[in-house]
Design an enzyme around this catalytic site. Structure first.
Site, PDB file in Angstrom:
ATOM      1  N   CYS A 193       0.933  -1.174  -0.003  1.00 29.57           N
ATOM      2  CA  CYS A 193       0.181   0.429  -0.197  1.00 29.57           C
ATOM      3  C   CYS A 193       1.000   1.099   0.160  1.00 29.57           C
ATOM      4  CB  CYS A 193      -0.853   0.115   1.169  1.00 29.57           C
ATOM      5  SG  CYS A 193      -1.863  -1.120   1.301  1.00 29.57           S
ATOM      6  N   HIS A 194       1.630   1.588   0.857  1.00 33.66           N
ATOM      7  CA  HIS A 194       2.664   2.722   1.423  1.00 33.66           C
ATOM      8  C   HIS A 194       3.617   2.307   1.346  1.00 33.66           C
ATOM      9  CE1 HIS A 194      -1.669   3.658   2.537  1.00 33.66           C
ATOM     10  NE2 HIS A 194      -1.195   4.782   0.984  1.00 33.66           N
ATOM     11  N   GLY A 195       4.514   1.554   1.009  1.00 33.08           N
ATOM     12  CA  GLY A 195       5.961   1.112   1.332  1.00 33.08           C
ATOM     13  C   GLY A 195       6.339   0.238   1.845  1.00 33.08           C
TER      14      GLY A 195
END
Lengths: 169, 261, 420
Positions: free
Chosen positions: A133-135
């Site tokens: 999703c956001h690393g």
């Protein structure tokens, strides 16, 4: 109107308002509390998992309380890697020994501590997990190493009933 | 204040009529009565009776009657039979629960857990009918609320088996019960003195067992009855206090007008 | 709407109010001149607002747990009753709340009938009220279907079958209502949708009802037009607010007694048996508040005419402002009408009683006489009475009737209630 009379009137009105407000508060509470987990949800305490067929280096995902739980049988290299990390390097310092009582087995909630996505196995810069999703990158102990997530993946309460069965919850 | 009560009288009459409509439409048979501990403003369940009632249900009723909305955890909950957590766990574990499917896609059985619902005697309604000559033994979870006479009806029915009056011909598998609607019932008389052995030494007469199991069924139908009675008393006391305060506030506010006029 | 221009004191208040006159509205509502001789029968408007809000709030919370599916509805209701935090409380408030709502609305309607509140210039308020009442019946009926017990199922079957009385298209309409060939899952889900929608329609109509009320202002026990504001009026706040509040609390005590001590007495035991399309309960009885109309339906031996009679019994109320030809509003000054009024009350109660009884023998005969009288009252008695009745002298103002030592007992009584 005498001063004394005014005071008495004020007291009467204040008391009425106060008692009324208490009642409204008490009446609102059930409407709020009904959204909390109900008795049947709270009762779904534990899940038992048979891990006898799990080979080293593999992870299974089981459902517990509606959330994924990762159970990983770690290889010796993974354990060594996890143990060798210095506490200063960690965003959320936690020893591997505290996360995995039995070093071969890592049991944790498969939920990224950033915004709740499920991280991917065997991905990321630290040979652990990677949240698409956001690393966020997690290491082989499920600790946050890089990315926006603030804390390590949570370890739930669990116990080994015998060498083959883990009881979560 | 006098006038106030006069005004309220027609209102109360309408209310009472509304209530009696339902009372009238209920059955008119005189049921047996007993002193239920759960009646009244402060009514509570008799724990001993609930635990004995559970025993009667399990040993007698449960071979035909399901109780699908009740869970084993309820047995240890406040306001119920209040078995200890360990006792309830042991009770749950004494039943075999079908679970699954497992990794191989097959159903398996395991000992019951607190979160499980009461195990059903038959898999479905059709199976229950087939095993009972076409009559479905009703689920007992809300049975007391599902019968017009409530607890008194169940209590009476269990003791209402008699020889049919002369001239009444009963088919096979049909029995005479003086409290049953139409007097014909497909359940045979189940209770007889000493049928179960109570661990607390209470004598297991038919009357005692009927009372205990009815109390237990009342609880399964209204598991929060005690909490309801307790809260109700508090709410009504609170409302009366606030009403009195508002009444005096009202008098004071309106007194401003009277002086003006 | 407002009788005087309101200007907010603060600069921001003025800025806001020029763009959205909410403060003017609030000022109008608090200062709204209300006749000061209103008795406790006038408090039911406020009580009804409370009932509506209670039903909406508890209904919304129940909808968070209820499952509108034929296989799961009954179970989900049991889940609410057993497991959801305070679920039993919320459901009992909602189910008994429906009865309390109707109790209050009947008092409200009969207050109107007694004091002639439906007469010019308040016809629109009255007609909106009748529409609200119809919607309430629809909402209550569909709500009763949702638990999917035996009475739910068979009540739904019987009521929807009323439409089959319509010539030619009746059968088609019933199938359309059901979404199948019997009451089943499609019926349940659409009833749930409508049951959820209708309260908000009612809420909108209530706003219109009050708006329309605020144009001519309240009627009053004396039934005369009054100057506003004047010595005959008091501002709504705090005088009427506190009085309504007091009456509401009395009402809530009765309400609480039902919820906590006899929560199922107004319902039918059969509704705790899960719906079974193969077995009809011994006798189907609607909820108490629909019984008078049910009695009218059953008293007519013809299917179509029975339905027509039942609907007419409600719709005839909409024509009431024109059927009642009397120039005098309040029954206080109409000695004959007062007697017929009480006969009508008794007639409706009798209809309610026989509605709960089996439709046979003496009950059927009584139902037929009571039905005939019901229509007679509106179609013959009221028009004739208005022309023939010799009324009592009406005071010129409320203050006069209060102070003037009127010989009329009822007026004197109103004075007494004011002194409370």
């Amino acid at each position: 109107m005498s001063e004394k009379k005014t005071n008495r009137r004020d007291f009467l009105f204040t008391a009425t308002y106060a008692v009324g407000a208490v009642g409204i508060g008490a009446a609102v509470w059930p409407m709020i509390d009904q959204m909390n987990p109900d008795a049947s949800v709270k009762a779904l305490a534990s899940t038992e998992v048979d891990v006898s067929s799990l080979n080293p280096g593999k992870t299974i995902t089981v459902l517990w309380r509606g959330k994924p739980v990762f159970i990983r049988r770690r290889t010796q290299e993974e354990i060594a890697e996890a143990k060798s990390v210095k506490m200063e390097e960690l965003k959320d310092p936690e020893k591997d020994e505290d996360r995995a009582k039995n070093p071969e087995w890592l049991v944790m909630l498969g939920v990224c501590t950033h915004l709740g996505c499920v991280p991917l196995n065997d991905k990321g810069d630290y040979n652990g997990w990677f949240c698409p999703c956001h690393g966020s990158h997690y290491d082989t102990s499920g600790r946050i190493r890089k990315g926006p997530a603030p804390t390590n993946m949570e370890v739930p309460k669990y116990e080994f009933l015998n060498s083959n069965t883990i009881k979560i919850g | 204040m006098k006038k106030f009560f006069q005004v309220k009288i027609p209102y109360l009459i309408i209310l009472i009529i509304g209530v009696t409509f339902n009372a009238i439409s209920a059955e008119k048979v005189e049921y047996l009565k007993t002193d239920w501990s759960f009646k009244g403003l402060f009514g509570k369940f008799d724990r001993g009776s609930l635990q004995r009632g559970y025993q009667v249900y399990t040993e007698v009723c449960s071979s035909c009657h399901s109780m699908k909305y009740v869970s084993y955890r309820n047995l240890a909950e406040k306001g119920g039979p209040e078995f200890t957590q360990e006792q309830a766990k042991a009770i749950a574990a004494s039943f075999e629960v079908t679970d699954g499917p497992n990794e191989d896609g097959e159903m398996f059985t395991r000992p019951g857990k607190l979160s499980d619902k009461f195990v059903m005697p038959y898999e479905n309604v059709k199976a229950a009918q087939a095993a009972n000559g076409g009559a479905y033994p009703p689920d007992m979870s809300v049975l007391v609320k599902a019968r017009g006479g409530g607890a008194n009806y169940i209590y009476s029915l269990l003791q209402g088996y008699e020889d049919p009056p002369a001239g009444m011909i009963l088919d096979d598998g049909v029995y005479y019960n003086k409290y049953m609607y139409g007097n014909k019932i497909k359940m045979a008389n189940q209770l007889s003195d000493g049928l179960v052995e109570y661990s607390d030494g209470t004598k297991a007469t038919v009357e005692q067992m009927s009372k205990d199991v009815t109390t237990f069924l009342m609880w399964t139908a209204e598991p929060h009855l005690e909490a309801r009675h307790q809260m109700g008393f508090k709410v009504i006391v609170y409302l009366i206090i606030l009403t009195v305060l508002v009444y005096f506030s009202m008098k004071r506010i309106w007194s401003r007008i009277e002086t003006e006029v | 709407m407002s009788d005087h221009e309101y200007t907010p004191k603060s600069k921001f208040g003025k800025w806001f109010n020029d763009r959205l006159p909410l403060l003017s509205l609030a000022s109008h509502l608090t200062d709204y001149p209300t006749p000061k001789n209103l008795n406790y029968w006038w408090t039911f408007g406020g009580i009804l607002t409370f009932c509506l809000i209670t039903q909406i709030v508890t209904g919304l919370t129940l909808a968070m747990h209820y499952i509108a599916h034929a296989d799961m509805a009954f179970e989900s209701v049991e889940h609410i009753m057993r497991d959801v935090n305070y679920g039993w409380l919320i459901r009992y408030i909602h189910s008994n709340g429906a009865s309390m709502f109707f109790l209050a609305v009947y008092i409200h309607i009969f207050r109107s009938l007694f004091y002639g509140s439906y007469k010019s210039p308040r016809e629109i308020i009255w007609i909106i009220g009748i529409i609200i009442y119809l919607l309430m019946m629809a909402a209550a009926f569909m709500g009763y279907v949702l638990p999917w017990g035996q009475m739910s199922f068979w009540g739904a079957t019987v009521i929807t079958n009323l439409f089959s009385a319509i010539p030619l298209v009746g059968e088609g309409i019933v199938t359309w209502l059901w979404g199948g060939y019997s009451v089943d899952n499609p019926t349940l889900t659409r009833f749930f949708t409508l049951h959820y929608l209708i309260p908000f329609l009612i809420l909108g109509l209530v706003v219109l009802h009050i708006w329309a009320l605020h144009v001519p202002g309240n009627n009053n026990p004396v039934g005369i037009d009054i100057k506003k504001p004047s010595k005959d009026t008091v501002p709504f706040h705090p005088y009427i607010v506190i009085k309504d509040g007091f009456a509401l609390l009395m009402f809530m005590i009765v309400f609480a007694f039902f919820i906590f001590y006899t929560p199922n007495i107004l319902g039918h035991a059969d509704n705790y048996i899960e719906a079974d399309p193969l077995v009809t309960p011994a006798h189907i009885v609607p909820e108490w508040y629909l019984l008078p109309f049910y009695a009218i339906l059953r008293s007519v031996p013809d299917k179509l005419l029975g339905v027509v009679a039942m609907l007419s019994a409600i719709l005839i109320l909409a024509a009431l402002p024109w059927l009642d030809t009397s120039k005098i509003r309040s029954a206080v000054f109409r000695p004959l009408y007062k007697q017929f009024y009480w006969i009508l009350v008794a007639d409706v109660l009798i209809l309610g009683y026989v509605g709960a009884m089996p439709a046979e023998g003496l009950y059927l005969l009584i139902a037929r006489i009571a039905t005939a009288y019901y229509f007679l009252h509106f179609l013959v008695v009221l028009p004739v009475l208005g022309l023939k009745e010799k009324t009592l002298p009406v005071p010129l103002s409320i203050t006069e009737s209060v102070l003037g030592g009127s010989t009329n007992l009822a007026v004197a009584k109103n004075k007494e209630s004011l002194n409370n």
